[in-house]
Enzyme design. Structure first.
Site, PDB file in Angstrom:
ATOM      1  N   SER A  21      33.894  34.832  42.586  1.00  0.00           N
ATOM      2  CA  SER A  21      33.803  33.516  43.249  1.00  0.00           C
ATOM      3  C   SER A  21      32.624  32.744  42.684  1.00  0.00           C
ATOM      4  O   SER A  21      31.645  33.357  42.230  1.00  0.00           O
ATOM      5  CB  SER A  21      33.582  33.723  44.752  1.00  0.00           C
ATOM      6  OG  SER A  21      33.189  32.512  45.364  1.00  0.00           O
ATOM      7  N   ASN A  75      41.773  41.650  43.587  1.00  0.00           N
ATOM      8  CA  ASN A  75      41.749  40.308  44.178  1.00  0.00           C
ATOM      9  C   ASN A  75      41.505  40.317  45.685  1.00  0.00           C
ATOM     10  O   ASN A  75      41.042  39.312  46.227  1.00  0.00           O
ATOM     11  CB  ASN A  75      43.084  39.607  43.844  1.00  0.00           C
ATOM     12  CG  ASN A  75      43.335  38.406  44.740  1.00  0.00           C
ATOM     13  OD1 ASN A  75      42.829  37.315  44.486  1.00  0.00           O
ATOM     14  ND2 ASN A  75      44.111  38.597  45.803  1.00  0.00           N
ATOM     15  N   ILE A 112      39.776  26.880  46.657  1.00  0.00           N
ATOM     16  CA  ILE A 112      41.223  26.919  46.422  1.00  0.00           C
ATOM     17  C   ILE A 112      41.916  26.871  47.782  1.00  0.00           C
ATOM     18  O   ILE A 112      41.471  27.534  48.735  1.00  0.00           O
ATOM     19  CB  ILE A 112      41.616  28.231  45.684  1.00  0.00           C
ATOM     20  CG1 ILE A 112      40.726  28.474  44.447  1.00  0.00           C
ATOM     21  CG2 ILE A 112      43.102  28.238  45.331  1.00  0.00           C
ATOM     22  CD1 ILE A 112      40.811  27.459  43.343  1.00  0.00           C
ATOM     23  N   ALA A 172      26.689  38.357  47.442  1.00  0.00           N
ATOM     24  CA  ALA A 172      26.191  39.618  46.870  1.00  0.00           C
ATOM     25  C   ALA A 172      27.364  40.466  46.354  1.00  0.00           C
ATOM     26  O   ALA A 172      27.303  41.041  45.260  1.00  0.00           O
ATOM     27  CB  ALA A 172      25.392  40.399  47.909  1.00  0.00           C
ATOM     28  N   TYR A 193      28.900  37.914  51.083  1.00  0.00           N
ATOM     29  CA  TYR A 193      29.996  37.571  50.152  1.00  0.00           C
ATOM     30  C   TYR A 193      29.458  37.293  48.749  1.00  0.00           C
ATOM     31  O   TYR A 193      30.004  37.793  47.760  1.00  0.00           O
ATOM     32  CB  TYR A 193      30.718  36.350  50.716  1.00  0.00           C
ATOM     33  CG  TYR A 193      31.938  35.892  49.967  1.00  0.00           C
ATOM     34  CD1 TYR A 193      33.150  36.582  50.077  1.00  0.00           C
ATOM     35  CD2 TYR A 193      31.913  34.742  49.173  1.00  0.00           C
ATOM     36  CE1 TYR A 193      34.282  36.137  49.403  1.00  0.00           C
ATOM     37  CE2 TYR A 193      33.036  34.287  48.510  1.00  0.00           C
ATOM     38  CZ  TYR A 193      34.226  34.986  48.630  1.00  0.00           C
ATOM     39  OH  TYR A 193      35.350  34.541  47.969  1.00  0.00           O
TER      40      TYR A 193
END
Ligand code: NAP
Length: 249
Positions: free
Chosen positions: A142, A90, A188, A157, A155
């Site tokens: 994401s 995560n 979020i 990629a 990000y």
């Protein structure tokens, strides 16, 4: 209640936001949670709160962008714990900017923290899972990895790479009952999105693209991640689940 049979989980980025919520929900289900974050303070506070609430947790500060640090951590954890049955990748960062202005450092930091970290943790922790013929791996990707997002070449990629990794490892580990799935959050409310959520103009613009017309909570992601780690989810692998208020449908 979901079934976990007193498993042990390692959750990266468990010091704040979504990772903290995942650690907490797993701990409430009787899972022993190894909480990893970059700073000792943040994972320490989460592990202490879990323990104070009657759960079992250990804090471990590891820079997941550093493969050697992951190897050292995994080595000592595999000696300390009889099994690490669940891995939740995560930990993540953003370093946004349009491509022509993106530095090599911003590219490399995001790829190593978000994507290469998953390769290292999984390579080290999945082998004992395959031997035990039981394991759960959940990768937090994401919607940017699903849809792309201007200003996030690095990000998106990395997050799209996590999806490819998820599907490939689901195939490699399936014969050993180790499942690998991905969860793709939209917007979020966490420290990562503070600057958008707390800016009325930016949040109005974002919410135009969110059918449910609100930002998500960390618990919205954590509840699905916990389900995917449970006994009940044993027939689900190689999937990507969006938790995004309908953004990427
Ligand atoms: P966050 O609130 O910024 O928390 C990030 C966590 O990751 C922190 O605990 C941080 O450690 C840890 N971390 C960052 N770099 C690390 C490193 N090099 N080594 C070890 N730990 C590191 O982020 P979040 O919003 O909860 O996001 C969690 C995940 O969900 C990320 O992968 C993110 O890309 C993804 N995601 C989030 C959203 C969103 O809207 N929030 C949307 C889509 C995907 P410290 O506490 O020590 O700083």
């Amino acid at each position: 209640m979901l079934t976990f049979n007193h498993r042990t989980a390692l959750v990266t980025g468990a010091g704040r936001g979504i990772g903290k919520a995942i650690a907490e929900v797993l701990a409430r289900h009787g899972v022993t949670v190894i909480c990893v974050s970059k700073s000792a303070d943040s994972c320490g506070a989460v592990a202490a709160a879990i323990t104070a609430a009657g759960g079992r947790a250990k804090a471990l500060a590891v820079d997941v962008a550093d493969g050697a640090a992951i190897a050292a951590a995994a080595d000592s954890l595999l000696k300390e714990f009889p099994a690490i049955d669940i891995l939740v990748n995560n930990a993540g960062i953003t370093r946004d900017g349009l491509l022509f202005r993106m530095s090599d450092a911003d590219w490399n930091d995001v790829i190593s923290t978000n994507l290469t970290s998953c390769f290292h943790w999984t390579k080290l922790l999945a082998r004992p899972m395959t031997r035990a013929r039981w394991g759960r791996i959940v990768n937090i990707t994401s919607v940017s990895g699903v849809m792309g997002n201007a200003g996030q070449a690095n990000y998106s990629a990395a997050k799209a790479g996590m999806i490819g990794l998820t599907k490939t490892l689901a195939r490699e580990f399936s014969a050993r009952s180790v499942t690998v799935n991905a969860v793709a959050p939209g917007f979020i409310k966490t420290d990562m999105t503070n600057e958008f959520v707390n800016n009325p103009e930016a949040s109005a613009r974002i919410l135009e693209a969110v059918p449910l017309k609100r930002f998500g909570e960390s618990a919205d992601v954590a509840n699905l991640a916990a389900y995917l780690c449970s006994e009940e989810a044993g027939y689900i692998t190689g999937q990507v689940f969006n938790v995004d208020g309908g953004m990427a449908m």
